[in-house]
Design a protein around this motif. Structure first.
Motif, PDB file in Angstrom:
ATOM      1  N   ALA A  96      37.204  45.701  39.750  1.00  0.00           N
ATOM      2  CA  ALA A  96      35.939  46.385  39.456  1.00  0.00           C
ATOM      3  C   ALA A  96      35.840  47.686  40.258  1.00  0.00           C
ATOM      4  O   ALA A  96      35.446  48.730  39.719  1.00  0.00           O
ATOM      5  CB  ALA A  96      34.767  45.472  39.786  1.00  0.00           C
ATOM      6  N   ASP A 213      42.511  50.615  31.690  1.00  0.00           N
ATOM      7  CA  ASP A 213      42.237  49.517  32.614  1.00  0.00           C
ATOM      8  C   ASP A 213      43.430  48.565  32.552  1.00  0.00           C
ATOM      9  O   ASP A 213      43.548  47.757  31.626  1.00  0.00           O
ATOM     10  CB  ASP A 213      40.933  48.814  32.224  1.00  0.00           C
ATOM     11  CG  ASP A 213      40.607  47.638  33.140  1.00  0.00           C
ATOM     12  OD1 ASP A 213      41.514  47.191  33.888  1.00  0.00           O
ATOM     13  OD2 ASP A 213      39.462  47.157  33.103  1.00  0.00           O
ATOM     14  N   GLN A 216      44.613  43.748  34.418  1.00  0.00           N
ATOM     15  CA  GLN A 216      45.297  42.510  34.033  1.00  0.00           C
ATOM     16  C   GLN A 216      46.668  42.780  33.419  1.00  0.00           C
ATOM     17  O   GLN A 216      47.607  42.010  33.614  1.00  0.00           O
ATOM     18  CB  GLN A 216      44.434  41.697  33.051  1.00  0.00           C
ATOM     19  CG  GLN A 216      44.951  40.295  32.822  1.00  0.00           C
ATOM     20  CD  GLN A 216      43.864  39.281  32.478  1.00  0.00           C
ATOM     21  OE1 GLN A 216      44.149  38.208  32.002  1.00  0.00           O
ATOM     22  NE2 GLN A 216      42.614  39.594  32.710  1.00  0.00           N
ATOM     23  N   LYS A 242      44.567  42.646  39.976  1.00  0.00           N
ATOM     24  CA  LYS A 242      45.095  41.271  39.879  1.00  0.00           C
ATOM     25  C   LYS A 242      46.524  41.040  40.419  1.00  0.00           C
ATOM     26  O   LYS A 242      46.696  40.442  41.458  1.00  0.00           O
ATOM     27  CB  LYS A 242      44.977  40.796  38.431  1.00  0.00           C
ATOM     28  CG  LYS A 242      43.512  40.617  38.024  1.00  0.00           C
ATOM     29  CD  LYS A 242      43.372  39.881  36.722  1.00  0.00           C
ATOM     30  CE  LYS A 242      41.963  39.370  36.498  1.00  0.00           C
ATOM     31  NZ  LYS A 242      41.014  40.359  35.981  1.00  0.00           N
TER      32      LYS A 242
HETATM   33  C1  LIG Z   1      39.738  40.943  36.112  1.00  0.00           C
HETATM   34  C2  LIG Z   1      39.540  42.258  35.464  1.00  0.00           C
HETATM   35  C3  LIG Z   1      38.680  43.222  36.013  1.00  0.00           C
HETATM   36  C4  LIG Z   1      37.847  42.950  37.232  1.00  0.00           C
HETATM   37  O1  LIG Z   1      38.631  42.741  38.359  1.00  0.00           O
HETATM   38  P1  LIG Z   1      37.941  42.097  39.683  1.00  0.00           P
HETATM   39  O2  LIG Z   1      39.047  42.106  40.694  1.00  0.00           O
HETATM   40  O3  LIG Z   1      37.482  40.741  39.312  1.00  0.00           O
HETATM   41  O4  LIG Z   1      36.818  42.983  40.057  1.00  0.00           O
HETATM   42  C5  LIG Z   1      38.596  44.434  35.376  1.00  0.00           C
HETATM   43  N1  LIG Z   1      39.300  44.707  34.264  1.00  0.00           N
HETATM   44  C6  LIG Z   1      40.142  43.813  33.715  1.00  0.00           C
HETATM   45  C7  LIG Z   1      40.904  44.177  32.496  1.00  0.00           C
HETATM   46  C8  LIG Z   1      40.285  42.557  34.282  1.00  0.00           C
HETATM   47  O5  LIG Z   1      41.087  41.650  33.718  1.00  0.00           O
END
Ligand SMILES: *Cc1c(COP(=O)(O)O)cnc(C)c1O
Length: 394
Positions: A96, A213, A216, A242
């Motif tokens: 985040a 983003d 993941q 992650k």
């Molecule tokens: C898990 C995730 C987030 C958020 O990550 P956090 O470490 O929980 O804040 C943002 N974007 C994607 C695509 C995610 O899978």
């Protein structure tokens, strides 16, 4: 009564130990881990090389303020820029926060470097970008926004793979388009290669930044070190978290050289940005991934997993689709999968969901063919039994 806020719906399992692809609960029961703490422990649990790097860093120095130089942070950043299209890195502590930094960088680049005042960010429905106020607003799912009004301004959502909708959403205030190449939390939905290329061209045409983003999808998960490598495009900004440090909590926001002047001293920051321990974990994770060819192995294992699943689940009326990219794999079912997940856990296979009807498999990137066979066997047994029970009750 627990002393924790009840923000998490927990499975009735207490995990106390992990090694490689295996986890153990407090009763001594062993599990095959096909969720890796939601795509976090991508080298398996307690990977030796990362463990050694962390132990030696723990002996040396834990924290130093960013008011001083930090060679461990420099090393981790260089490993990331040497192996990606990015030229600069900002370290933070979660996905985040990485996305929050990306949104701030995009706005500040337009407002301070280009001087055009643009602020709008276009994102996708079914996306997931995090839980801070800005990133939950960016997220294309209403359930994460309930009760948190008023939300920050300047976010617009359009459907995935709909170029016309994206084009229609663009205004003279659009600063950036922010997308996931695989919507993982949102149900394992894949962006079309032609769409991704067209989005890049559209952004170029309108002077809009493309933010990916990769929280993941990054760090080898999809079969490339970064998912954008599948599409023949480069983002202006991308975010990681992650899988970046084998379980140490850290995130990163990466950007192209043109954006570097937007983040001047004091414009953004974080006390824990790139601490020696966090960045030692990142550097050792990347080095191990490259050494072990983890992305290539994820590509091969992902193909094997999907083909074995398709074979084993063929003809089952309760399974509607099997899809994925590398080792983000979704099994879409005809109805809710919560009971299936519980049964899989009972039989020693840990998986999670992606939305109500999709089972999500996220094994570590070094998963073996034997472990894939074991998982597919358990999944096929549980889904076949469900199909049989459903046809008996009709
Ligand atoms: C898990 C995730 C987030 C958020 O990550 P956090 O470490 O929980 O804040 C943002 N974007 C994607 C695509 C995610 O899978």
């Amino acid at each position: 009564m627990s002393s924790l806020f009840p923000t998490f719906a927990r499975y009735p399992i207490t995990i106390v130990k992990g090694k490689g692809s295996r986890l153990w609960d407090d009763q001594g029961k062993e599990y095959l881990d096909f969720m890796t703490g939601i795509a976090v422990t991508s080298l398996g649990h307690v990977p030796e090389r990362v463990q050694n790097a962390l132990v030696s860093q723990l002996d040396q120095l834990w924290h130093v303020s960013n008011l001083f130089y930090n060679p461990v942070q420099e090393k981790a950043a260089k490993l990331l820029t040497d192996n990606s299209c990015a030229d600069a890195v900002f370290f933070c502590n979660s996905g985040a926060e990485a996305n929050e930094a990306a949104i701030k960088l995009a706005r500040r680049y337009h407002q301070k470097v280009l001087g055009n005042g643009r602020y709008e960010i276009v994102t996708l429905t079914h996306s997931f970008h995090g839980r801070t106020l800005a990133t939950l607003t960016a997220t294309g799912q209403d359930k994460v926004k309930e009760g948190f009004l008023p939300l920050p301004q300047g976010f617009v959502h359009v459907p995935l793979n709909d170029l016309a909708a994206l084009e229609a959403a663009i205004t003279d205030q659009t600063a950036a388009v922010m997308i996931e190449l695989v919507q993982a939390e949102g149900g394992v939905h894949l962006a079309d290669p032609a769409y991704v290329k067209a989005v890049r061209e559209l952004c170029d045409r309108h002077g809009i930044l493309l933010i990916l983003d990769e929280v993941q999808t990054g760090m080898g998960r999809t079969g490339k070190l970064f998912a954008y490598e599948h599409y023949g495009i480069e983002p202006d900004i991308f975010t990681l978290a992650k899988g970046i440090a084998s379980g140490f909590p850290v995130g990163a926001m990466l950007g192209k050289a043109a954006l570097v002047p937007a983040f001047t001293a004091g414009s953004h920051g974080s006390t824990f940005s790139g601490t020696p321990i966090a960045t030692a974990a990142i550097a050792a994770t990347i080095e191990t991934m490259l050494l072990e060819k983890a992305p290539e192995r994820a590509a091969a294992s992902g193909e094997l997993l999907v083909s074995k699943l398709k074979q084993a689940l063929a003809g089952l009326p309760n399974v509607t689709d099997v899809r994925g990219l590398g080792l983000i794999v979704g099994i879409e079912c005809a109805g809710p999968v919560a009971d299936i997940v519980a049964e899989l856990h009972k039989r020693g296979l840990l998986v999670i969901t992606a939305g109500p009807n999709v089972l999500r498999l996220l094994p570590n990137l070094l998963v073996t063919a034997e472990e894939i066979d074991e998982a597919v066997g358990i999944i096929a047994a549980v889904l076949s039994e469900q199909a049989a029970a459903l046809s008996a009750s009709n």
